[in-house]
Design a protein around this motif. Structure first.
Motif, PDB file in Angstrom:
ATOM      1  N   PHE A  68       0.301  15.171  10.390  1.00 42.83           N
ATOM      2  CA  PHE A  68       1.688  15.568  10.120  1.00 42.83           C
ATOM      3  C   PHE A  68       1.880  17.010  10.574  1.00 42.83           C
ATOM      4  O   PHE A  68       1.041  17.862  10.306  1.00 42.83           O
ATOM      5  CB  PHE A  68       1.985  15.464   8.622  1.00 42.83           C
TER       6      PHE A  68
ATOM      7  N   HIS B 222      21.753  10.732  11.573  1.00 41.14           N
ATOM      8  CA  HIS B 222      20.439  10.111  11.441  1.00 41.14           C
ATOM      9  C   HIS B 222      19.435  11.109  10.885  1.00 41.14           C
ATOM     10  O   HIS B 222      19.544  12.311  11.124  1.00 41.14           O
ATOM     11  CB  HIS B 222      19.928   9.640  12.810  1.00 41.14           C
TER      12      HIS B 222
ATOM     13  N   MET C 267       0.837  -1.203   0.000  1.00 41.41           N
ATOM     14  CA  MET C 267       0.000   0.000   0.000  1.00 41.41           C
ATOM     15  C   MET C 267       0.873   1.255   0.000  1.00 41.41           C
ATOM     16  O   MET C 267       1.849   1.341   0.719  1.00 41.41           O
ATOM     17  CB  MET C 267      -0.846  -0.019   1.283  1.00 41.41           C
TER      18      MET C 267
ATOM     19  N   LYS D 283      15.902  12.681  11.266  1.00 40.31           N
ATOM     20  CA  LYS D 283      14.947  12.797  12.371  1.00 40.31           C
ATOM     21  C   LYS D 283      13.598  12.211  11.959  1.00 40.31           C
ATOM     22  O   LYS D 283      13.192  12.337  10.801  1.00 40.31           O
ATOM     23  CB  LYS D 283      14.764  14.271  12.732  1.00 40.31           C
ATOM     24  N   PRO D 284      12.901  11.609  12.912  1.00 43.42           N
ATOM     25  CA  PRO D 284      11.561  11.105  12.589  1.00 43.42           C
ATOM     26  C   PRO D 284      10.653  12.255  12.143  1.00 43.42           C
ATOM     27  O   PRO D 284      10.849  13.399  12.545  1.00 43.42           O
ATOM     28  CB  PRO D 284      11.069  10.526  13.922  1.00 43.42           C
TER      29      PRO D 284
ATOM     30  N   ILE E 121       1.673   4.980   0.871  1.00 44.45           N
ATOM     31  CA  ILE E 121       1.309   6.010   1.839  1.00 44.45           C
ATOM     32  C   ILE E 121       1.981   7.283   1.389  1.00 44.45           C
ATOM     33  O   ILE E 121       3.125   7.267   0.947  1.00 44.45           O
ATOM     34  CB  ILE E 121       1.806   5.597   3.237  1.00 44.45           C
ATOM     35  N   ARG E 122       1.246   8.394   1.491  1.00 40.62           N
ATOM     36  CA  ARG E 122       1.822   9.648   1.017  1.00 40.62           C
ATOM     37  C   ARG E 122       1.848  10.699   2.116  1.00 40.62           C
ATOM     38  O   ARG E 122       0.968  10.750   2.963  1.00 40.62           O
ATOM     39  CB  ARG E 122       1.003  10.193  -0.164  1.00 40.62           C
ATOM     40  N   TYR E 123       2.860  11.540   2.055  1.00 49.16           N
ATOM     41  CA  TYR E 123       2.904  12.715   2.908  1.00 49.16           C
ATOM     42  C   TYR E 123       1.885  13.720   2.399  1.00 49.16           C
ATOM     43  O   TYR E 123       1.390  13.596   1.274  1.00 49.16           O
ATOM     44  CB  TYR E 123       4.307  13.349   2.843  1.00 49.16           C
TER      45      TYR E 123
ATOM     46  N   GLN F 252       9.580   3.393   4.081  1.00 46.41           N
ATOM     47  CA  GLN F 252      10.213   2.903   5.296  1.00 46.41           C
ATOM     48  C   GLN F 252      11.717   3.083   5.164  1.00 46.41           C
ATOM     49  O   GLN F 252      12.271   2.829   4.105  1.00 46.41           O
ATOM     50  CB  GLN F 252       9.948   1.401   5.477  1.00 46.41           C
ATOM     51  N   PRO F 253      12.377   3.489   6.256  1.00 43.82           N
ATOM     52  CA  PRO F 253      13.834   3.499   6.220  1.00 43.82           C
ATOM     53  C   PRO F 253      14.337   2.082   5.946  1.00 43.82           C
ATOM     54  O   PRO F 253      13.808   1.133   6.525  1.00 43.82           O
ATOM     55  CB  PRO F 253      14.225   3.922   7.637  1.00 43.82           C
TER      56      PRO F 253
ATOM     57  N   ILE G 194       4.844  14.239  14.355  1.00 44.51           N
ATOM     58  CA  ILE G 194       3.426  13.885  14.270  1.00 44.51           C
ATOM     59  C   ILE G 194       2.702  14.498  15.462  1.00 44.51           C
ATOM     60  O   ILE G 194       3.208  14.460  16.583  1.00 44.51           O
ATOM     61  CB  ILE G 194       3.278  12.341  14.343  1.00 44.51           C
TER      62      ILE G 194
ATOM     63  N   TYR H 195       5.577   7.946   1.101  1.00 41.13           N
ATOM     64  CA  TYR H 195       6.247   7.611   2.347  1.00 41.13           C
ATOM     65  C   TYR H 195       6.997   6.310   2.168  1.00 41.13           C
ATOM     66  O   TYR H 195       6.438   5.328   1.681  1.00 41.13           O
ATOM     67  CB  TYR H 195       5.202   7.466   3.461  1.00 41.13           C
TER      68      TYR H 195
END
Lengths: 215, 215
Positions: B82, B56, B1, B58-59, B3-5, B13-14, B62, B11
């Motif tokens: 977001f 890194h 599936m 950053k997340p 997923i979009r910002y 996954q790292p 949210i 979107y």
């Protein structure tokens, strides 16, 4: 409405409220039910607004599974999960140095339980230290209202002993000896950078002439 | 599936996938449809695993509104939005220095639109630079398959001109002159720390004898 993290801790919005006038000078701000995280965030806001340091808490990492896109309004995340962070919560820059730290509290009156830290946080601090960062933990004995800044290197000693079957906490008496005690203040609420000044000065003299790995 | 910002960007996954053997030596990894973010993340994984730097992403921040706590299973976020980040996406430590940067791409073939950056990101980089951090942007001309590392200071010049009614983009010809061109590699995919080495060396000679603000 109260929102909680998976560990049951209450979720708080980051606040940017300005604190207080000098008539509160004798109030113990550590007793107002504010979380350590909130106190550190407020201190960081003070440091940022006064051009002293740029230190932010990292956002909580979230695994997003489902997002709705209602017409004419913002995307809504409808299913997501809390993920374990792979780093510490705080990092930033101060006096040209990279700072990296974690803030934790305990209700114990006699020792700081090592279970407050996760292996990946210890690993992350080791990596940052290896690159010349300044790494530490701010720990609060909530019941005693006492706060300390303990260097990552001192923490590692106890962490490694624990991994080898040693005790699962650091006695307060040891922390009193190794760490720098921090005292609540008005602005910043937790003046932890004063203790960091000493770490930077020590680190500068220790690392003199040392070369960091290059790519 | 998929997923979009909110901005429509997919979107991802790292990933922690290890890249490739040497038979791919002549492949242009920039053309495999991987996002710039993914390429930078992969490069950071390489740098981390090889003890070269700790950097890194950053997340994504949210705003959590509603969380369910089903019995015997993990907390589920049921409503969240977001939020706009107040910092850049990447930071970390390398050779004892604090690094802070943003990675952006454009489909334009002639100029890099300044609307790719937000005022708060520029402000954050100014603050970090003021504390002695190394700040820059990695920009990709996706259509041309060209990558550059531009210092924050050079970016600020164009940003401020724009704010004063000047042009809304930086011409590629200017970027070719001011920035360091980066070339795709196997490991790390984007060897941007080579360009950072030069910034650190310049910064060390410029800042010699300069004192950062103390608390």
């Amino acid at each position: 409405m109260t929102i909680r993290y998976p560990n049951g801790k209450v979720y708080r919005q980051p606040s940017h409220s300005k604190a207080t006038t000098s008539k509160f000078a004798n109030v113990n701000f550590g007793d107002r039910g504010m979380s350590l995280e909130q106190e550190i965030n407020d201190s960081n806001t003070y440091y940022l607004e006064n051009d002293i340091a740029v230190i932010h808490k990292k956002p909580t990492p979230i695994q997003i599974v489902k997002v709705d896109y209602p017409r004419r309004s913002a995307a809504v995340i409808r299913e997501a999960y809390f993920k374990q962070a792979s780093t510490t919560d705080y990092n930033g820059v101060y006096r040209g140095k990279y700072l990296d730290f974690e803030a934790k509290e305990t209700k114990s009156k006699t020792a700081f339980p090592l279970k407050n830290f996760h292996a990946h946080q210890i690993q992350h601090m080791r990596q940052c230290l290896h690159q010349g960062g300044i790494c530490f933990v701010v720990i609060r004995f909530a019941t005693l209202g006492r706060l300390f800044l303990l260097t990552a290197t001192d923490l590692f000693g106890y962490w490694d002993q624990q991994a080898a079957g040693g005790r699962k906490s650091i006695p307060l008496t040891v922390i009193e000896r190794l760490a720098t005690e921090l005292h609540y203040h008005i602005n910043p609420r937790i003046p932890y950078l004063s203790a960091v000044d000493n770490l930077i000065d020590e680190s500068s003299s220790n690392h003199k002439g040392e070369h960091y790995g290059r790519k």
